[in-house]
Design a protein around this motif. Structure first.
Motif, PDB file in Angstrom:
ATOM      1  N   ASP A   1      82.702  21.668  41.823  1.00 42.39           N
ATOM      2  CA  ASP A   1      84.110  21.888  42.144  1.00 42.39           C
ATOM      3  C   ASP A   1      84.364  23.270  42.726  1.00 42.39           C
ATOM      4  O   ASP A   1      85.169  23.439  43.648  1.00 42.39           O
ATOM      5  CB  ASP A   1      84.969  21.671  40.895  1.00 42.39           C
TER       6      ASP A   1
ATOM      7  N   ASP B   1      84.845  16.519  39.280  1.00 47.98           N
ATOM      8  CA  ASP B   1      86.281  16.761  39.237  1.00 47.98           C
ATOM      9  C   ASP B   1      86.603  17.818  38.185  1.00 47.98           C
ATOM     10  O   ASP B   1      85.871  17.994  37.208  1.00 47.98           O
ATOM     11  CB  ASP B   1      87.010  15.460  38.905  1.00 47.98           C
TER      12      ASP B   1
ATOM     13  N   CYS C   1      90.143  21.083  41.300  1.00 49.43           N
ATOM     14  CA  CYS C   1      90.273  20.071  42.359  1.00 49.43           C
ATOM     15  C   CYS C   1      91.681  19.493  42.411  1.00 49.43           C
ATOM     16  O   CYS C   1      92.167  19.116  43.484  1.00 49.43           O
ATOM     17  CB  CYS C   1      89.270  18.938  42.132  1.00 49.43           C
ATOM     18  N   ARG C   2      92.333  19.449  41.266  1.00 51.40           N
ATOM     19  CA  ARG C   2      93.643  18.803  41.197  1.00 51.40           C
ATOM     20  C   ARG C   2      94.796  19.739  41.537  1.00 51.40           C
ATOM     21  O   ARG C   2      95.889  19.278  41.860  1.00 51.40           O
ATOM     22  CB  ARG C   2      93.846  18.194  39.804  1.00 51.40           C
TER      23      ARG C   2
ATOM     24  N   THR D   1      89.401  15.135  46.880  1.00 51.64           N
ATOM     25  CA  THR D   1      88.702  13.913  46.485  1.00 51.64           C
ATOM     26  C   THR D   1      87.477  14.325  45.672  1.00 51.64           C
ATOM     27  O   THR D   1      86.764  15.264  46.039  1.00 51.64           O
ATOM     28  CB  THR D   1      88.272  13.119  47.731  1.00 51.64           C
ATOM     29  N   ALA D   2      87.231  13.646  44.557  1.00 50.77           N
ATOM     30  CA  ALA D   2      86.153  14.095  43.666  1.00 50.77           C
ATOM     31  C   ALA D   2      85.554  12.933  42.895  1.00 50.77           C
ATOM     32  O   ALA D   2      86.187  11.887  42.705  1.00 50.77           O
ATOM     33  CB  ALA D   2      86.683  15.140  42.688  1.00 50.77           C
TER      34      ALA D   2
ATOM     35  N   VAL E   1      84.699  11.639  39.441  1.00 52.28           N
ATOM     36  CA  VAL E   1      85.247  11.865  38.107  1.00 52.28           C
ATOM     37  C   VAL E   1      84.288  11.289  37.076  1.00 52.28           C
ATOM     38  O   VAL E   1      83.895  10.124  37.168  1.00 52.28           O
ATOM     39  CB  VAL E   1      86.631  11.197  37.966  1.00 52.28           C
TER      40      VAL E   1
ATOM     41  N   GLU F   1      87.376   9.416  43.004  1.00 50.95           N
ATOM     42  CA  GLU F   1      88.839   9.481  42.990  1.00 50.95           C
ATOM     43  C   GLU F   1      89.315  10.014  44.343  1.00 50.95           C
ATOM     44  O   GLU F   1      89.329  11.226  44.578  1.00 50.95           O
ATOM     45  CB  GLU F   1      89.307  10.411  41.873  1.00 50.95           C
TER      46      GLU F   1
ATOM     47  N   ARG G   1      91.578  11.494  47.061  1.00 53.64           N
ATOM     48  CA  ARG G   1      92.826  12.255  47.068  1.00 53.64           C
ATOM     49  C   ARG G   1      93.119  12.690  48.507  1.00 53.64           C
ATOM     50  O   ARG G   1      92.630  12.076  49.449  1.00 53.64           O
ATOM     51  CB  ARG G   1      92.720  13.445  46.109  1.00 53.64           C
TER      52      ARG G   1
END
Length: 343
Positions: A254, A282, A286-287, A294-295, A297, A331, A333
């Protein structure tokens, strides 16, 4: 500084002999249930705990397991993976009142030397072995020493040690499938430390997945780093300066992904307009990054719990075996999108 209470102090307070205290605290016959309960109550009141060194000399367990990390120390403070892994390990060990002895060393030779010293001094009952190497002397050494161990992040193949593992090849296949499905044909993998088994597996899987889609090493390739944000940023600058730069970057952690996103912004390269970014692990980074990355998880703390549970099973006499952790899921994003038509 207050003096540590001794068996003599307990005997004096409980009104019994020192040998009776020893029998009571070590669950040996020779004292009544009432005396045993009184001695233990007094020991607790005085804050007495057994001396681990003395117990080791007596052939008893130390009540601790070891974890050694042979990585550049400057990378540990910024990478969330090991913090989450250790939190899961500690959760299981704490429940069983087992201590975790953690140490960072310079290289694999120093790690092997530490295992020899720990076992000779009976400092630990077993160890968790992280970062398996492509050429790894540790499993054979630990088996020869008779030091119980579990490899964290192995290949899943049977070996002399128990292991817990995750399927990096399948995870990389998911990433490539996602990017290829969006239309990306030039993908660069900003990998971690060379020599680590999981780095080699990810690189190999990337090549296989690229070849299956008719893409060669000019279009899809990997570059290695030390996992740090500095090297992640430097690698990003290099690959984006190529005559035919990638339209998608896959980072092995990350921290490097966030650093790469910052480099793209500095260079005026829009994410995901001109460049898509995927992070292997993730995290909150990342969030909260814009755009959100996009990661892959996965439950890293759960992986740590699995490793600790397996080591406790080994210490209880269980045979070597392999256990697979939860498969990472991708995931999607805002950091991945189709490449621009001009690319």
């Amino acid at each position: 500084m207050a003096r540590r209470p001794t068996i003599k102090d307990i005997a004096r307070r409980a009104g019994v002999s020192e040998s009776a205290v020893s029998f009571a605290l070590n669950d040996r016959p020779g004292v009544s249930d009432g005396t045993r309960a009184r001695v233990r109550r007094v020991a607790e009141e005085l804050g007495w705990h057994p001396n681990s060194a003395a117990r080791a000399l007596a052939g008893e367990r130390s009540g601790a397991v070891g974890l050694v990390l042979a990585r550049p120390a400057h990378t540990l403070g910024v990478e969330s993976f090991f913090l989450q892994l250790v939190s899961g390990i500690q959760e299981v060990l704490s429940a069983g009142r087992t201590a975790l002895l953690f140490q960072v060393v310079d290289d694999i030779d120093a790690e092997c030397a530490l295992y020899r010293r720990w076992w000779a001094e009976r400092r630990v009952d077993g160890v968790l072995v992280v970062d398996p190497r492509t050429q790894d002397p540790r499993p054979e050494l630990l088996a020869r020493l008779g030091l119980p161990a579990v490899t964290v992040g192995g290949t899943g193949a049977p070996g002399p040690l128990s292991s817990v593992w995750a399927d990096d090849a399948r995870a990389m296949a998911r990433v490539v499938d996602h990017l290829h499905g969006l239309g990306h044909r030039r993908i660069t993998h900003i990998a971690g430390l060379p020599g680590l088994a999981h780095t080699a597996r990810r690189i190999a899987s990337l090549r296989v997945e690229a070849a299956a889609r008719g893409l060669g090493p000019r279009e899809v390739h990997s570059v290695v780093t030390d996992y740090s944000d500095a090297e992640g940023a430097a690698a990003t600058r290099r690959v984006l300066a190529e005559p035919e730069p990638p339209t998608a970057l896959v980072y092995d952690n990350d921290v490097m992904a966030v650093a790469g996103s910052a480099v793209a912004a500095e260079l005026g390269i829009a994410v995901p307009g001109r460049l898509s970014i995927v992070a292997w692990d993730d995290s909150a980074l990342c969030r909260v990054t814009h755009p959100r990355l996009t990661a892959l998880v996965r439950d890293t703390a759960g992986f740590g719990r699995l490793a600790a549970e397996e080591l406790l099973t080994v210490l209880a006499g269980g045979p070597p075996r392999t256990r697979e952790g939860e498969q990472p899921r991708l995931e999607p994003r805002e950091s991945t999108a189709p490449p621009p038509a001009a690319y």
